[in-house]
Scaffold this active site. Structure first.
Site, PDB file in Angstrom:
ATOM      1  N   ARG A 109      18.835 -68.064  56.028  1.00 24.22           N
ATOM      2  CA  ARG A 109      19.830 -67.965  54.944  1.00 24.22           C
ATOM      3  C   ARG A 109      19.491 -69.030  53.909  1.00 24.22           C
ATOM      4  O   ARG A 109      19.332 -70.193  54.246  1.00 24.22           O
ATOM      5  CB  ARG A 109      21.244 -68.215  55.451  1.00 24.22           C
ATOM      6  CG  ARG A 109      22.196 -68.524  54.289  1.00 24.22           C
ATOM      7  CD  ARG A 109      23.625 -68.626  54.668  1.00 24.22           C
ATOM      8  NE  ARG A 109      24.172 -67.312  54.954  1.00 24.22           N
ATOM      9  CZ  ARG A 109      25.470 -67.011  54.910  1.00 24.22           C
ATOM     10  NH1 ARG A 109      26.344 -67.926  54.568  1.00 24.22           N
ATOM     11  NH2 ARG A 109      25.891 -65.806  55.217  1.00 24.22           N
ATOM     12  N   ARG A 318      30.202 -58.481  62.507  1.00 23.61           N
ATOM     13  CA  ARG A 318      28.947 -59.177  62.183  1.00 23.61           C
ATOM     14  C   ARG A 318      28.161 -59.453  63.466  1.00 23.61           C
ATOM     15  O   ARG A 318      26.944 -59.355  63.512  1.00 23.61           O
ATOM     16  CB  ARG A 318      29.218 -60.515  61.472  1.00 23.61           C
ATOM     17  CG  ARG A 318      29.906 -60.438  60.131  1.00 23.61           C
ATOM     18  CD  ARG A 318      29.098 -59.714  59.086  1.00 23.61           C
ATOM     19  NE  ARG A 318      27.738 -60.213  58.943  1.00 23.61           N
ATOM     20  CZ  ARG A 318      27.365 -61.360  58.365  1.00 23.61           C
ATOM     21  NH1 ARG A 318      28.278 -62.136  57.826  1.00 23.61           N
ATOM     22  NH2 ARG A 318      26.098 -61.722  58.285  1.00 23.61           N
TER      23      ARG A 318
HETATM   24  N1  NVA Z   1      28.525 -63.791  47.484  1.00 27.09           N
HETATM   25  C1  NVA Z   1      28.864 -64.773  48.485  1.00 27.09           C
HETATM   26  C2  NVA Z   1      28.782 -64.186  49.850  1.00 27.09           C
HETATM   27  C3  NVA Z   1      29.211 -65.090  50.971  1.00 27.09           C
HETATM   28  C4  NVA Z   1      29.107 -64.424  52.307  1.00 27.09           C
HETATM   29  C5  NVA Z   1      27.954 -65.986  48.353  1.00 27.09           C
HETATM   30  O1  NVA Z   1      26.753 -65.804  48.173  1.00 27.09           O
HETATM   31  O2  NVA Z   1      28.459 -67.116  48.406  1.00 27.09           O
HETATM   32  N1   CP Z   2      30.221 -63.105  55.312  1.00 23.58           N
HETATM   33  C1   CP Z   2      29.422 -64.144  55.560  1.00 23.58           C
HETATM   34  O1   CP Z   2      28.188 -64.101  55.428  1.00 23.58           O
HETATM   35  O2   CP Z   2      30.076 -65.246  56.022  1.00 23.58           O
HETATM   36  P1   CP Z   2      29.443 -66.694  56.212  1.00 23.58           P
HETATM   37  O3   CP Z   2      29.043 -67.197  54.851  1.00 23.58           O
HETATM   38  O4   CP Z   2      30.532 -67.507  56.847  1.00 23.58           O
HETATM   39  O5   CP Z   2      28.237 -66.572  57.102  1.00 23.58           O
END
Ligand code: NVA
Ligand code: CP
Length: 338
Positions: A109, A318
């Site tokens: 991520r 999830r």
């Molecule tokens: N669009 C949001 C999604 C979080 C799961 C972000 O990138 O912060």
């Molecule tokens: N929806 C989602 O990706 O949540 P987190 O940012 O908590 O992982």
């Protein structure tokens, strides 16, 4: 045993998967959820080591990868942004080669889609995109699983996403929905419409699947008859200087009871990938209330707690869906031709 189409494959963006493959992952998630609920072991990844790389914060994705890996018999190892050299003192390519020699699968991520693609290219093991600035593909399997649980299918569902129409979640929903044959509507101000190339690629998939796509700044047109209303934060991770402009711009696109009424559908469900700004119970929530006088943003507390809301089922999903993605791509499973 012949290798399935999934085996050894990374999950970097939805476009790399066909409709049948995405649908298989949704169905397999449902199956794994059943196994879990019935206490039936499913150790498809016994003895595997999984690296979890996080440049950005996470509650759901990190927890889902961790618990899913353990349920599958694998060992997850969290490597946060201050724990490893990735990109700072060591290139993504070099890091990928090292991690690939020790781990059997890697979750990433972070900010750059290019980084997750490089990790896949140079590690030699399946890499799973846990969110980049462009895409959030693992979220999609959970989201459409939640739709399937509520309506029995995903094809033909009228699905309206309201809010920031060009963030990672909106991009992923538009493309995934178009591939799956879901009628996707992006409802946002023109300045936040999805990028033209993403719309074009979604239109290409829609032609094949029969999905009807609408990109509009007109709330009434966008949400009318929707089966699903979906929203995400107005300010994504990495854009924290944009709160003021987004609050002004996106207020008309808030999911509130007026919008629910406009959808005019008794079977409506509401989804949110979370985290959500629906009250002032957070540091940001309090700050926004003091600075701009808003106590809720993309979704009102009333709607968040209403009978339509399914965001916590979606969050649980999830875990089941990430399990399906990891097991299908890294496990030695028999998967009939999809
Ligand atoms: N669009 C949001 C999604 C979080 C799961 C972000 O990138 O912060
Ligand atoms: N929806 C989602 O990706 O949540 P987190 O940012 O908590 O992982």
């Amino acid at each position: 045993m012949k290798k399935s189409v999934f085996q050894g494959k990374s999950f970097l963006a939805e476009k790399d998967y066909t409709k049948a493959e995405l649908q298989y992952l949704i169905d397999f998630s449902e199956h794994l959820k059943n196994l879990k609920k019935n206490g039936i072991p499913h150790h498809y990844l016994e003895g595997k080591n999984i690296a979890l790389l996080f440049e950005k914060a996470s509650t759901r994705t990190r927890s889902a990868f961790t618990t899913a890996a353990i349920d599958l018999g694998a060992h997850p190892e969290y490597l946060g942004k201050d724990d490893i050299q990735l990109g700072k003192k060591e290139s993504v390519e070099d890091t990928a080669k090292v991690l690939g020699s020790m781990f059997d699968g890697i979750e990433f991520r972070g900010f750059s889609q290019q980084a997750v693609e490089q990790l896949a290219e140079f590690s030699g093991v399946p890499v799973w995109n846990g969110l980049t600035d462009e895409w959030h593909p693992t979220q999609m399997i959970a989201d459409f699983l939640t739709v399937q649980e509520n309506f029995g299918h995903v094809e033909g569902i009228n699905f309206a996403y309201a809010g920031d129409g060009r963030n990672n979640v909106a991009n992923s929903l538009l493309v995934t929905g178009a591939i799956l044959g879901v009628n996707m509507r992006i409802v946002s101000p023109k300045s936040l419409f999805p990028a033209e190339e993403i719309v074009k690629s979604a239109q290409g998939y829609a032609k094949k699947s029969g999905a009807q796509l609408i990109i509009t700044d007109d709330v009434s047109e966008g949400v009318k008859g929707a089966d699903v209303l979906y929203t995400d934060v107005w300010v994504s991770m990495g854009e924290e200087d944009k709160f003021e402009e987004r609050i002004k711009l996106l207020k008309p696109y808030q999911i509130n009871m007026d919008m629910v009424k406009k959808a005019n559908n008794d079977d409506l469900i509401i989804l949110h990938c979370l985290p959500a700004f629906h009250d002032t119970e957070t540091v940001y929530g309090k700050e926004m209330s003091t600075r701009f006088g808003v106590s809720e943003m993309e979704i009102t507390d009333e709607v968040f707690r209403s009978k339509y809301a399914r965001q916590f089922d979606q969050a649980e999903n999830r875990m089941h869906s990430i399990k399906a993605i990891m097991a299908a791509t890294l496990g030695n499973l028999f998967i009939p031709k999809v």
